[in-house]
Motif scaffolding. Structure first.
Motif, short mmCIF file in Angstrom:
data_model
loop_
_atom_site.label_atom_id
_atom_site.label_comp_id
_atom_site.label_asym_id
_atom_site.label_seq_id
_atom_site.Cartn_x
_atom_site.Cartn_y
_atom_site.Cartn_z
N LEU A 79 10.13 -4.09 4.16
CA LEU A 79 10.96 -4.05 2.97
C LEU A 79 11.27 -5.45 2.45
O LEU A 79 11.28 -5.70 1.24
CB LEU A 79 12.27 -3.31 3.27
N PHE A 80 11.54 -6.37 3.37
CA PHE A 80 11.86 -7.75 2.96
C PHE A 80 10.69 -8.39 2.25
O PHE A 80 10.84 -8.97 1.16
CB PHE A 80 12.28 -8.57 4.17
N GLY A 89 -7.07 1.35 -0.29
CA GLY A 89 -5.87 0.97 0.45
C GLY A 89 -4.81 0.36 -0.44
O GLY A 89 -5.09 -0.27 -1.46
N ARG A 90 -3.54 0.60 -0.06
CA ARG A 90 -2.41 0.12 -0.85
C ARG A 90 -2.22 -1.40 -0.71
O ARG A 90 -1.85 -2.07 -1.67
CB ARG A 90 -1.10 0.80 -0.41
N LYS A 91 -2.47 -1.92 0.47
CA LYS A 91 -2.11 -3.31 0.76
C LYS A 91 -2.87 -4.30 -0.12
O LYS A 91 -2.28 -5.25 -0.64
CB LYS A 91 -2.37 -3.62 2.24
N GLY A 133 2.84 0.32 -7.15
CA GLY A 133 2.30 0.00 -5.83
C GLY A 133 3.40 -0.24 -4.81
O GLY A 133 3.30 0.20 -3.66
N GLY A 134 4.45 -0.94 -5.22
CA GLY A 134 5.55 -1.21 -4.30
C GLY A 134 6.29 0.04 -3.90
O GLY A 134 6.62 0.25 -2.73
N TRP A 135 6.54 0.92 -4.88
CA TRP A 135 7.25 2.16 -4.56
C TRP A 135 6.44 3.04 -3.62
O TRP A 135 6.99 3.60 -2.66
CB TRP A 135 7.57 2.91 -5.86
N VAL A 136 5.15 3.17 -3.87
CA VAL A 136 4.31 3.97 -2.97
C VAL A 136 4.26 3.33 -1.59
O VAL A 136 4.36 4.01 -0.56
CB VAL A 136 2.89 4.12 -3.56
N PHE A 137 4.13 2.01 -1.55
CA PHE A 137 3.99 1.30 -0.29
C PHE A 137 5.20 1.51 0.61
O PHE A 137 5.06 1.87 1.79
CB PHE A 137 3.79 -0.20 -0.58
N TRP A 172 0.77 -10.70 5.27
CA TRP A 172 1.26 -10.30 6.58
C TRP A 172 1.62 -8.82 6.64
O TRP A 172 1.96 -8.29 7.70
CB TRP A 172 2.50 -11.13 6.96
N LEU A 173 1.58 -8.13 5.51
CA LEU A 173 1.89 -6.71 5.51
C LEU A 173 0.72 -5.91 6.09
O LEU A 173 -0.42 -6.37 6.14
CB LEU A 173 2.17 -6.24 4.08
N ARG A 174 1.01 -4.68 6.54
CA ARG A 174 -0.05 -3.81 7.06
C ARG A 174 -0.14 -2.55 6.20
O ARG A 174 0.78 -2.22 5.46
CB ARG A 174 0.22 -3.42 8.52
N GLU A 175 -1.27 -1.87 6.32
CA GLU A 175 -1.51 -0.67 5.51
C GLU A 175 -0.49 0.41 5.85
O GLU A 175 0.05 0.46 6.95
CB GLU A 175 -2.93 -0.16 5.76
N THR A 176 -0.21 1.30 4.87
CA THR A 176 0.78 2.35 5.11
C THR A 176 0.23 3.40 6.07
O THR A 176 -0.97 3.69 6.08
CB THR A 176 1.18 3.04 3.80
N PRO A 177 1.10 4.00 6.92
CA PRO A 177 0.63 5.05 7.83
C PRO A 177 0.04 6.25 7.11
O PRO A 177 -0.89 6.89 7.61
CB PRO A 177 1.91 5.43 8.60
#
Length: 451
Positions: A37-38, A105-107, A158-162, A231-236
């Motif tokens: 989230l940060f 992928g979202r990321k 994209g942010g809301w889905v992520f 540094w973010l990872r893909e959504t589950p």
């Protein structure tokens, strides 16, 4: 007795579970959730700052990028027209990025959108004005606004889905509220920087060179945000769809949305119109409208909307938490009418309260924007969620966001309450969509995505 690797205690027969009060709740936000989230919110702050700093400097930009012998009202309308051009470009950028977000992928898309915003912002800060390039100056500025619009078209959806797909089911409203607060925090940051630049530089220096500083800062920090998002990872949810071979591979996801999810699109577009009215009219345009409608000084109007932006950010977080407890319909039924009343008071001074207090109430009511992503992510299944949300959100924002600035600027010439009338109609459409739509209770859990 021995300590197990998982932290369980054993007395020979088998593991003994810790007391229930010491077990983590399934819907609790963990440190990993908060880290995601940060980083997501930080990028959103900088990207929305880059997009909206233009409107806070609209009068100066109109003076510098259009002929000096034009009437002031015409320069204002043209400057707002350039601002609106960014909204018109949102569908193209949003649909393209959403297509790859649902397929690859979202990321990746979430990271690319920051880069696409940062570079044009930096270039605007370096751009020659009308006095140097003539008519080519506003044309180049228009091109930069189109690129910024394409970027923002992928950022918010994209942010809301992520974050919705990362959050526990019982905390999705909180997560979406925190991210929306980050996006509105970019508006607050833009308001702060514009106010400080105007006050510290003064009008001569602002027109000579100081107007460039907010754009240069935004471009540099935007590039930094892109690095952090790596540094973010893909959504589950997306990872599960990919592992189960359930991605939208039969044609373009947007085509499937148009064919199978028109009701969800209608709900999302109505809610987006309400969001547009709250942000564009009440927050972004008010510093320009209030001096004309109420006779307050531009400096006082800017300071008041700074307060409104602060309370908008705080309210967006609070509304997200409230939605998890009471649901979007109940929260919207109370908050939306109060926001409409506060808007009439802001433009018409119905209560006789000081302008800063009226701005605080309007900004608090504008926290209704957190209701919008909660409703939209529930309108579409995971395989086409990014495309469905992006298509409906950006089409509505292109029409409403593109038409609203010049339309409201014209309505303001007819009477002080006319901008509030426009906000009231948009909010009525958004509330009707919330009340009569068929929304599921929450986004499906990440371990078992819906088809």
């Amino acid at each position: 007795m021995r300590q197990q690797d998982q932290g369980e205690l054993s007395f020979g027969a088998g593991p003994v579970e810790p007391p229930a009060e010491f077990q983590p709740r399934e819907d609790a936000l963990t440190r990993e959730h908060l880290r995601i989230l940060f980083l997501s919110s930080l990028g959103g702050v900088l990207e929305f700052y880059d997009f909206v700093i233009f409107v806070f400097l609209a009068r100066t930009i109109g003076f510098l990028f259009f002929p000096a012998d034009e009437p002031e009202w015409l320069r204002d309308v043209q400057a707002f027209g350039l601002f609106a051009a960014g909204y018109l470009a949102r569908p193209l950028g949003g649909i393209i990025m959403a297509h790859y977000g649902d397929r690859d992928g979202r990321k990746r898309v979430f990271t690319f959108s920051v880069l696409l915003m940062a570079v044009p912002t930096l270039l605007i800060g370096l751009m020659p004005t009308y006095a140097v390039l003539g008519v080519a100056a506003p044309m180049l500025l228009l091109l930069m606004r189109v690129l910024q619009g394409a970027a923002i078209g992928g950022e918010a959806p994209g942010g809301w889905v992520f974050v919705a797909e990362h959050a526990p089911p019982g905390r999705q409203g909180t997560a979406l509220g925190l991210l929306t607060a980050g996006l509105t925090g970019g508006i607050l940051l833009g308001s702060v920087v514009a106010t400080l630049t105007t006050i510290l530089a003064g009008e001569p220096a602002l027109r000579a060179w100081a107007w460039r500083v907010p754009f240069l800062l935004g471009g540099v920090f935007g590039l930094g945000a892109m690095v952090l998002r790596r540094w973010l990872r893909e959504t589950p949810v997306f990872a599960a769809l990919r592992n189960q071979h359930r991605l939208a591979s039969d044609g373009a996801p947007a085509v499937r949305v148009l064919r199978e999810h028109r009701r969800g699109m209608l709900t999302s577009m109505s809610c987006t119109w309400m969001l547009t009215a709250a942000i564009v009219v009440v927050i972004l345009m008010t510093p320009t409208l209030l001096p004309r409608l109420s006779g307050v000084t531009p400096a006082n109007a800017q300071r008041s909307i700074l307060l409104a932006s602060l309370f908008l950010t705080l309210s967006a977080m609070t509304v997200g938490v409230a939605v998890d407890r009471w649901g979007p319909r109940r929260v919207g039924s109370v908050l939306i009418p109060l926001f409409v009343l506060a808007t009439y008071d802001l433009f018409g001074d119905l209560s006789g309260w000081p302008l800063p207090l009226r701005a605080v109430l309007a900004g608090t009511g504008a926290g209704l924007v957190s209701l919008v992503p909660v409703a939209m992510v529930r309108c579409f299944p995971p395989a086409v969620r990014f495309s469905g949300l992006s298509l409906s959100y950006n089409l509505a924002y292109a029409v409403c966001g593109g038409v609203t600035p010049p339309l409201v600027a014209w309505l303001a010439t007819l009477g002080r309450f006319h901008p509030a009338h426009y906000v009231a109609v948009a909010c009525a459409a958004g509330l009707s969509s919330l009340l009569f739509s068929r929304l599921p209770a929450a986004v499906p859990a990440s371990s078992s995505p819906a088809p």
